[in-house]
Write a protein that holds these residues in place. Structure first.
Motif, mmCIF file in Angstrom:
data_model
loop_
_atom_site.group_PDB
_atom_site.id
_atom_site.type_symbol
_atom_site.label_atom_id
_atom_site.label_comp_id
_atom_site.label_asym_id
_atom_site.label_seq_id
_atom_site.Cartn_x
_atom_site.Cartn_y
_atom_site.Cartn_z
ATOM 1 N N GLU A 107 27.896 150.035 -26.131
ATOM 2 C CA GLU A 107 27.330 150.380 -27.442
ATOM 3 C C GLU A 107 25.806 150.378 -27.432
ATOM 4 O O GLU A 107 25.168 151.152 -28.149
ATOM 5 C CB GLU A 107 27.849 149.373 -28.474
ATOM 6 C CG GLU A 107 27.683 149.798 -29.903
ATOM 7 C CD GLU A 107 28.385 148.837 -30.840
ATOM 8 O OE1 GLU A 107 28.841 149.283 -31.900
ATOM 9 O OE2 GLU A 107 28.485 147.632 -30.508
ATOM 10 N N ASP A 108 25.204 149.533 -26.619
ATOM 11 C CA ASP A 108 23.738 149.461 -26.574
ATOM 12 C C ASP A 108 23.135 150.472 -25.605
ATOM 13 O O ASP A 108 21.937 150.423 -25.320
ATOM 14 C CB ASP A 108 23.290 148.042 -26.191
ATOM 15 C CG ASP A 108 23.862 147.607 -24.845
ATOM 16 O OD1 ASP A 108 24.623 148.397 -24.234
ATOM 17 O OD2 ASP A 108 23.560 146.478 -24.408
ATOM 18 N N GLY A 109 23.950 151.387 -25.074
ATOM 19 C CA GLY A 109 23.426 152.415 -24.180
ATOM 20 C C GLY A 109 23.373 151.990 -22.729
ATOM 21 O O GLY A 109 22.765 152.691 -21.908
ATOM 22 N N GLY A 110 24.028 150.881 -22.377
ATOM 23 C CA GLY A 110 24.043 150.414 -20.998
ATOM 24 C C GLY A 110 25.139 151.091 -20.183
ATOM 25 O O GLY A 110 26.161 151.543 -20.715
ATOM 26 N N THR A 148 13.888 150.315 -20.190
ATOM 27 C CA THR A 148 15.277 150.743 -19.973
ATOM 28 C C THR A 148 15.591 151.953 -20.839
ATOM 29 O O THR A 148 15.237 152.004 -22.017
ATOM 30 C CB THR A 148 16.233 149.590 -20.323
ATOM 31 O OG1 THR A 148 15.880 148.458 -19.527
ATOM 32 C CG2 THR A 148 17.671 149.976 -20.041
ATOM 33 N N ARG A 150 18.099 154.286 -22.845
ATOM 34 C CA ARG A 150 19.388 154.196 -23.541
ATOM 35 C C ARG A 150 20.178 155.470 -23.253
ATOM 36 O O ARG A 150 19.686 156.576 -23.404
ATOM 37 C CB ARG A 150 19.155 154.065 -25.047
ATOM 38 C CG ARG A 150 20.421 153.852 -25.844
ATOM 39 C CD ARG A 150 20.104 153.436 -27.282
ATOM 40 N NE ARG A 150 21.315 153.360 -28.062
ATOM 41 C CZ ARG A 150 21.804 154.364 -28.799
ATOM 42 N NH1 ARG A 150 21.156 155.505 -28.838
ATOM 43 N NH2 ARG A 150 22.916 154.219 -29.481
ATOM 44 N N SER A 165 20.391 160.800 -21.599
ATOM 45 C CA SER A 165 19.681 159.727 -22.289
ATOM 46 C C SER A 165 19.547 160.028 -23.778
ATOM 47 O O SER A 165 19.815 161.145 -24.240
ATOM 48 C CB SER A 165 18.286 159.547 -21.682
ATOM 49 O OG SER A 165 17.453 160.627 -22.055
ATOM 50 N N ALA A 166 19.131 159.021 -24.537
ATOM 51 C CA ALA A 166 18.913 159.202 -25.978
ATOM 52 C C ALA A 166 17.788 160.183 -26.247
ATOM 53 O O ALA A 166 17.706 160.748 -27.338
ATOM 54 C CB ALA A 166 18.611 157.849 -26.620
#
Length: 1701
Positions: A107-110, A148, A150, A165-166
């Motif tokens: 959920e945190d983009g990891g 980092t 996301r 990526s975001a």
């Protein structure tokens, strides 16, 4: 296992969602197996032999074979998924599976990866396998510190992984060219950014086994994200070249970078990971580029294509996606060595020629009208690094195109091209270029067609074994040889320069080609709807691919690998919304529910059997099948689609998997059957409502939902209906609208195919006319917007089905206005086109195009009628989209039935349904209005149609049935009234004449007022109609007809005011429109406003309120109106024809004329600021003429009468350095006055006819004085007395100009010798011949009285005066609020609010408390220029400064300046007493508040003689008003005092400086201060210090500092207060050393005070003393303050005459 299987056909009552079904193959015997999990499955991903499942709650399960698990579970059946416990605690939102590895996104983009890692595909170094999910850091190393990234999406291939990526950029890791990274070192262990896609908005990524796909949003055409480089980043060659030929210029962007292909061994090509080597392949310029053309089969799992066939020659991709192919059978494969190849070229035969032969061109030209792209033309080989084989040079022309390719000039080809040019124009050029180029490439690179795979899948190898091919096909743009089609917008814009060829083409054709094209309407909106923004998915997309291409899976028309992402050009206009990648094939799903496929087709997985498969082609599906999700496996494709019903169906294409047979190797398909085209899976209807499909390896997976309460079915139906509707709209756009618009682009002359005489076809613009052509373009634009919005919405609804399957975030509910506005705009454009007869005019060209049997039109219009006119068919077709609004309402209502009626969800859906249904009804009404209006125009008589017919005008009713007549009309006159939605038209005529209606007049509805006339008195059914310039009465035939017309006109007026055509306009109509309204009108009769346009507020037919009038001659008035005339505050601009500048007035108006306070800037540069009356300067005002650097700058301030200076005024002639202060009449100085000059001359006396004429007094700077007669300015003429500075004087007759020599006839007197002291000096008393103070600025005070409502000073009502003040303040506040440039501060606003209330203290006896409140009120009022008193104060300050500043700063004017202030005080005090009538007169007393009046009286009697009254006890104008007035006038007044006392102050100051050199003790002794008053110790920094002989400036320091404050105060009372405090400080210091009962005597006090005055060092003490003396309140002169002031004055004179020894 059997117990866990559950037939998919059985309905489960538990209402589960996210049910998973899995199967292999497509035969009828296949039955999907249900995977049982405790939670719904959200997403699945399949690898070669394993799968990953994401379930609700973010948990991840795996099934299949897991060789990387080692000691753990290495296999789990598809029905026994294993939980990935390493991810517990992480909320996973997406999963991905490669061939042998997996990924999960939290959920945190990891990112978490696990599985096979031999090639770095898991992003974790030093590990061959990763048994469990392990975090992978995606870091941006370009930032400091690295942050980092996301991640939004993951995709996995066989040896690589991609992340989106975001920021919508692509990151890659693993091995192979499919990474898209510029590197030679593999594997890439850490995620790196794909730089080639930086700056673009990537929407989705997908991975095949060895290739990658990206869905990218198109860049807006006007936006250049990054400056384009001019050189290649790899080989540093120019990307663009320009060559200047004799009569033309060649611009080429055909650079190709040497990346992507390398030779393994003898001509064996395979992918290379690095850049091209230095130019070292050639030993001499004549040596052939490639020594060997041998192509052998390379070992590995993927066989290379060894035969070179020109299968793409002449291929073109049509706009509808079908691919037309032609094969040049005369072109043979190239030889296997260079000698053969060169020899073949050298032979006379054309079979192996690198250029197209005649037959090839002819074949190509037969390909119908499918246009060719010029992209192939870009595949030129850079001349800088290319040398043709020496043996072939004899075949090449010597006239080469630099940097491009050699071209032939064979006469046969030239003649062919010339003969074809007249028929096909410039397409010959593209043909010639494309075919020549294809053969050229095939000749020089015969091995390019089959690029070998990488043996064993291991990239790289020893550097010495790798020889990179110098020229590859990688380039900046697509180098697809299959992209031979012409883009719509670039069809005629490209030119290929063929020397010796174009010279033979018809010059007429060349001229035609160079004409500017008609501006085309873009049928695909760029960037989507602006209102939609980011709410809806973009349809303006591109597909980019990179990696290995041996199976054609990159889609560029060849089998070459690409090391960097490259756009697949032929998909750029296809609105791709989803991409998927199988092992060696690729899929693209469009918004129109079509599937394009390309790549390996060994098992029929592409869904078609056409070849070649290196370019995207449409999968073959039955008509009406709309695909909305795709999945791609190793050798199969799975499609999720809609059929006739909205329940999803499944199609399968690819390899059949037999039961019991193990997975076959991917390169062995023997024994396996496969599909020729997609086949329907028979079990799909039993799965329920499938929401997504997934494929991988040989497996298929479908996610389905049960239809709980009909909700899922309703969501599917909504999305299905929108997809179907979009396909319908697209069909109309492509098959009807685009061809019709293309008719307008064609030229009138067109040759038949057989070359007969040209047939003349009328162009579309000629058939429609210019107005309707514009409307057709507008219709096309609106249709395109509607179509695009529908496509975006269908993509959004489809994405919702794949993901959430919710309704709360539906755009059509949350942002319904986007849809409502788009439909409104579209309906308006269709109605406008219909009203103007556009469809009727369009019928003829449509008939030519569609033929007499328009079956296509009938089918698209869903019309079953026979013999329907073509124009009606077109109307029905273009109104068809309105039906879809009912569909929206129906489906939203159907969704609503799934919820409780009382729930919020139901209400939300019900509201959405109501909006769409209301709009549908409204648009239906508008269609009827348009059709009614169209039929009216068809029958409308006379020539008025052209002037009255407008696109947006709709007919409401008309009086052709004699229902309405004009009152008092002539006997033979005929009147016809026509009510439109924007105007009432009155047509008139006379009966006998042929042309019945000869004249007509149009009354705009926005400025029309209608009211019924009562029938009681007249018995007539009358309506009174008022317009801005006419008023007339209409008579109806009956009361019912009268009511009908009254209602119709009022409703039409109301709609015209609110903006015609607003949705829901029929509901909630007002009984009648407001009598006050805002509208625009152009006058045609009014003499004053003729042809002027007014825009603003109206009241009953007259401009009333704020508005703007613009005249044709450029005059503009902006301001308020009353009864049709300018009234109130306004801004008026009037151009000056002679000076080419504007006069500009800003101020008040009354009854259409300038009246009141205003500012007028003249075009000449003059500026008048003051009062106006009847458009003339009248009252007090100031006129500035010129500027300081102009020829004659001057300023006049004073009284004006009828535009002329009359009365008292001050004129400052800056050029001559003179200032006149006196009386005027008719712009001339007339009466008494004063002149001062910059040279110190002073004159006061009589003026006549603008000259000094009569008796006067003249003084020069040195006090020389003349008193006598004058005849001209500064000219003495007559009797007089001339007095010298020393007292001598002449008496007699004088003639001559002052300063130029005087003639004197008379006696000379020297009185100082003989006269007694009493007769000495003949001092002239100034001011006798000047204007009396009370006569000055009389008009300023009169204007103030008028503002209070008084005809003359003191004559008026007190209450009315207060009301006028309140009205003036309120009006001014409102005016300032409406004018942003005149904004008031918050403090000023509060002050104004408090002043608007009438104070209570203006009536009743004045007490001390009331007196204080009156004083506070006056301070506020005088601080606000909007208050009459404040305006008066501001004006008085301006005139005072104007008089006594600059040249007016003359010491001889001091007495007049002081008298003027005293006059101000008296006259202002009269105003104050008028407002507060109970205030005592000047000098009157206010009784002290006391309990015993008798005691009070006695105390007054006793104290009167001894002490001055306390402040506020006696009323005086100076005490009340000087604190307000004097601070503003202080600078000029004090300057005059300083000039007058200059000599005395100089003497005083010299003595002060001399005496202050002494220490304190010596000075005290010198001044005679008694010892007992000498301070013994003084405080220094808080400590007591003894006074010694050297102490200086320490004694009486506090008293000295207090006295210094006299220079910082303004009023005499404040200065006297400072003197009193000084005495108190002296007393306090003396009392500290003496007894308490000490009393001062003047003899003791004076020396001490003299000491303090000296130490205070006040520079202009004489000026201060004189100011206090002149302006001191008379009531304090004999009290305590008077005595203290006398002491200070005595000290000043004592210091002047002090003698030091």
């Amino acid at each position: 296992m059997e117990s866990q299987r559950k037939s998919s056909g059985k309905e489960d009552s538990s209402g589960e969602r996210g049910l998973l079904h899995t199967w292999k193959g497509y035969s009828y015997s296949v039955t999907p197996e249900r995977v049982l999990l405790s939670r719904p499955v959200l997403q699945a991903a399949l690898g070669t032999r394993h799968g990953i499942l994401l379930v609700e709650g973010g948990q991840v399960y795996s099934f299949g074979e897991f060789p990387w698990k080692q000691s753990q579970v290495s296999e789990a059946g598809p029905l026994k998924p294993v939980l990935e416990s390493a991810l517990s605690g992480q909320r996973v939102i997406a999963v991905a599976a490669g061939s042998f590895h997996s990924g999960a996104l939290t959920e945190d983009g990891g990112v978490h990866m696990w599985g096979e890692n031999s090639f770095g595909q898991c992003g974790l170094s030093s590990l061959a396998v990763v048994p469990n999910p392990t975090p992978v850091a995606v870091l941006d190393l370009d930032t400091s510190p690295p942050h980092t990234i996301r991640v939004l999406e993951l995709a996995c291939g066989e040896q690589h992984s991609l992340a989106l990526s975001a920021q919508h950029e692509v990151w890659a890791w693993g091995s192979g060219c499919q990474l898209g990274l510029v590197t030679t070192i593999f594997p890439v262990w850490k995620p790196q950014k794909v730089e080639h896609l930086v700056g673009r908005h990537v929407l989705q990524v997908a991975c095949g086994a060895f290739h990658s796909l990206a869905l990218v949003r198109c860049l807006p055409p006007q936006e250049s994200r990054r400056p384009l480089p001019d050189k290649c980043g790899q080989c540093h060659q120019l990307l663009y070249t320009m060559t200047d030929k004799e009569d033309h210029v060649i611009i080429s962007d055909s650079h190709y970078c040497p990346l992507g292909v390398e030779l393994l061994a003898e001509g064996e090509a395979r992918l290379g990971p690095g850049r091209s080597p230095p130019l070292g392949l050639q030993s001499s310029p004549s040596e052939p580029l490639l020594s060997s053309h041998t192509s052998a089969s390379a070992p590995g799992p993927h066989p290379s294509i060894t035969e070179h066939t020109d299968y793409e020659s002449g291929r073109a991709v049509a706009q509808n996606g079908e691919v037309l192919t032609t094969t040049d059978s005369d072109i043979a494969a190239a030889g296997t060595d260079s000698d053969q190849a060169v020899g073949g070229v050298g032979a006379a035969g054309s079979r192996n020629s690198p250029y197209p032969d005649d037959q090839a061109v002819k074949e190509y030209l037969k390909l119908s009208d499918t246009s060719l792209a010029d992209e192939t033309a870009k595949m030129t080989i850079a001349g800088a690094s290319f040398q043709p084989p020496a043996d072939s040079l004899d075949l090449l022309t010597s006239d080469l195109i630099p940097g491009v390719m050699p071209v032939t000039t064979s006469s046969a080809l030239n003649s062919l091209v010339s003969s074809c040019a007249s028929a096909v124009g410039e397409r010959v050029v593209s043909t010639y270029e494309a075919l020549s180029l294809k053969k050229m490439i095939n000749y020089y690179y015969p091995g390019v067609g089959g690029v070998a795979g990488v043996p064993g899948g291991v990239p790289g190898g020893p550097a010495e074994e790798r020889v990179r091919l110098e020229e590859s096909m990688q380039g900046k743009k697509s180098c697809s040889t299959g992209d031979i089609r012409e883009e719509e917008a670039e069809g005629l814009s490209r030119r290929l320069s063929l020397p010796g060829l174009l010279s033979q083409v018809s010059p007429r054709l060349l001229r035609r080609a160079s004409r500017p094209r008609v501006r085309a309407v873009p049928l695909t909106p760029v960037g989507g709807l602006p209102e939609a923004g980011e709410l809806l998915p973009s349809l303006q997309t591109e597909v980019w691919s990179w990696g290995r291409g041996e199976e054609g899976q990159l889609g560029h028309g060849d089998n070459l690998p690409r090391l960097q992402p490259l756009c697949i050009k032929c998909l750029s206009s296809k609105e791709v919304v989803l991409v998927a990648a199988g092992a060696h094939h690729s899929l693209a799903l469009t918004a129109q529910s079509q599937v394009f496929s390309w790549g390996s087709n060994s098992s029929g997985q592409l869904g078609h059997m056409a070849s070649p498969t290196t370019i995207p082609r449409l999968a073959k599906l039955s008509e009406g099948i709309r695909v909305w999700d795709v999945g791609a496996g190793a050798q199969h494709t799975l499609l999720l689609a809609d059929g006739d019903c909205y329940q999803p169906i499944l199609y399968y294409s690819g390899q059949q998997v037999k039961d019991g047979v193990q997975d076959a190797p991917q390169d062995q398909t023997e024994g396996y059957s496969y599909t020729q085209q997609p086949v329907l899976l028979p079990f799909c209807m039993n799965l329920g409502y499938v929401s997504g499909v997934f494929a991988g390896g040989q497996s298929c997976v479908a996610l389905a939902d049960r239809n709980v309460m009909g909700f899922i079915a309703s969501l599917h139906e909504l999305a299905s209906a929108e997809r179907k509707f979009y396909c319908k709209l697209s069909s109309v756009k492509n098959h009807i609208l685009r061809p019709l618009l293309d008719l307008g682009e064609n030229y009138r002359c067109c040759y038949s195919a057989a070359g007969q005489r040209p047939g003349v076809r009328e162009s579309l613009s000629t058939a429609l006319g210019p107005a309707s052509t514009v409307l057709l373009r507008s219709l096309a634009r609106c249709y395109s917007h509607l179509c695009h919005l529908t496509g975006q919405h269908s993509a959004s609804l489809t994405a919702n089905l794949r993901r959430r399957r919710e309704f709360k975030n539906l755009v059509m509910l949350e942002h319904a206005s986007i849809f409502l506005d788009t439909y409104n705009e579209y309906c308006c454009s269709v109605g406008n086109f219909l009203v103007m007869g556009g469809f009727q005019a369009l019928a003829k060209p449509s008939l030519e195009f569609f033929g007499k049997c328009p079956e296509l039109l009938q089918r698209l219009a869903e019309s079953s009628e026979e013999n329907i006119p073509l124009s009606d068919l077109l109307v029905t077709l273009f109104y068809l989209p309105m039906r879809h609004l009912h569909e929206y309402g129906r489906l939203l209502l159907k969704l609503g039935t799934c919820f409780e009626v009382s729930s919020v969800d139901y209400q939300k859906l019900q509201d959405g349904c109501s909006k769409f249904e209301a709009l549908a009804l409204h648009l239906k009404r508008r269609r009827k209005e348009a059709e009614y209006t169209y039929h009216f125009w068809k029958s409308f008589p006379g020539k008025m149609t052209d002037s009255l017919r407008k696109p947006r005008r709709r007919l409401i009713c008309e009086s052709s049935n004699k229902a309405l007549t004009l009152q008092n009309s002539g006997r033979f006159s005929v009147n016809w009234f026509i009510l439109f939605n924007d105007a009432l038209v009155h047509a008139q005529g006379v009966v006998p004449y042929k042309s019945l209606f000869s004249t007509h007049h149009v009354f705009p509805l926005a400025t029309l007022w209608v009211e019924p006339i009562p029938e009681e008195n007249t018995g007539l059914h009358g309506l009174k109609v008022v317009s801005p310039e006419e008023t007339f009465t209409l008579l109806a035939c009956s009361s019912m007809e009268k009511a009908k017309w009254l209602r119709s006109i009022n409703q039409a007026v109301d709609q015209a005011m609110s903006g015609a055509g607003q949705s829901g306009s029929g509901a909630g109509q007002r009984a009648e429109p407001p009598i006050s309204r805002t509208a625009s009108y152009t006058f045609y009769k009014d003499s004053r406003l003729k042809e002027a346009t007014y825009e603003g507020r109206w009241l009953a037919g007259k401009p009333n309120g704020r508005g703007v009038v613009k005249w044709l001659d450029g005059r503009i008035y902006t301001g308020t109106f009353k009864n049709g005339l300018e009234d109130g505050f306004g801004d008026y601009v009037m151009p000056s024809k002679t000076l080419n500048l504007n006069d500009h007035y800003q101020g008040h108006w009354k009854e259409g004329k300038m009246h009141g306070i205003g500012t007028y800037k003249y075009a000449t540069g003059e500026l008048y600021d003051g009062s106006f009356q009847d458009n003339m300067r009248h009252g007090h005002g100031m006129l500035r003429s010129g500027t300081l650097n102009s020829s004659s700058p001057s300023v006049f301030i004073g009284q004006w009468v009828h535009d002329k200076k009359t009365g008292y005024g001050v004129f400052d002639d800056i050029t001559r350095g003179e200032k006149y202060m006196g009386m005027w009449q008719d712009d001339q100085r007339q009466g008494t006055g004063v002149i001062v000059t910059q040279f110190g001359l002073y004159y006061e006396g009589a003026f006549n006819n603008n000259k000094m004429q009569g008796t006067g007094v003249l003084l020069s700077e040195d006090n020389t004085t003349y008193e006598g007669e004058f005849s001209e300015d500064w000219t003495l003429n007559g009797k007089g007395v001339l007095t010298m500075p020393n007292g001598d004087y002449f008496e007699g007759s004088f003639t001559g100009e002052w300063g130029s020599g005087l003639k004197v006839t008379g006696s000379f007197f020297k009185p100082n010798l003989y006269d007694s002291d009493g007769d000495k000096g003949r001092a002239v008393k100034l001011g006798r011949l000047a204007v009396r103070p009370e006569e000055k600025w009389r008009v300023v005070f009169e204007e103030c009285w008028m503002r209070l409502g008084c005809e003359a000073p003191g004559q008026g009502e007190n209450q009315r005066a207060w009301e006028n003040i309140a009205v003036a303040l309120t009006t001014s506040r409102r005016q300032h609020r409406d004018s942003p440039e005149m904004n008031l501060s918050r403090t000023q606003n509060r002050t104004l609010e408090s002043l608007e209330f009438i104070p209570q203290q203006h009536v009743g006896p004045v007490t001390m408390e009331k007196y204080d409140s009156i004083r506070r009120y006056l301070i506020k009022a005088c601080d606000t220029p909007l208050h009459p008193l404040g305006r008066l104060m501001e004006t008085l300050v301006a005139v005072y400064r104007m008089t006594y500043v600059g040249v007016g700063a003359n010491r001889r004017l001091l007495l007049q300046a002081v008298n003027e202030i005293m006059s101000y005080l008296a006259r202002i005090f009269q105003l104050v007493r008028f407002l507060f009538p109970d205030l005592p007169e000047e000098g009157g007393a206010i009784p002290e508040p006391s309990s015993d009046p008798q005691d009070k009286k006695d105390s007054n009697c006793a104290d009167t003689q001894l002490e001055s009254p306390k402040p506020g006890r006696v009323v005086s104008s100076s005490a009340l008003l000087l604190p307000v007035l004097l601070p503003r006038l202080y600078p000029p007044l004090f300057t005059l005092y300083a000039l007058e006392k200059e000599r005395e102050d100089d003497v005083y100051w010299e003595c002060v400086l001399r005496l202050n050199k002494q220490p304190d003790v010596a000075l005290l002794a010198f001044l005679g201060v008694q010892h007992k008053f000498w301070p013994v110790s003084v405080p220094v920094l808080g400590e007591k210090t003894e006074v010694v002989s050297s102490t200086k400036d320490a004694c009486f320091a506090s008293a000295t500092e207090t006295l210094q404050q006299i220079s910082t105060t303004f009023t005499p009372s404040d200065k006297l207060q400072v003197i009193q405090l000084t005495f108190e400080e002296i007393t306090k210091e003396v009392m500290s050393s003496l007894e308490d009962n000490f009393l001062w005597s003047m003899d003791d006090l004076f020396p001490v005070f003299l000491y303090v005055v000296l130490r205070a060092r006040i520079r202009n003490l004489g000026s201060e003393v004189s100011l206090i003396e002149d302006l001191m309140d008379p009531c304090v002169q004999h009290g305590e303050h008077g005595i203290m002031f006398t002491t200070l004055k005595a000290c000043y004179y004592q210091i002047q005459h002090e003698k030091t020894t």
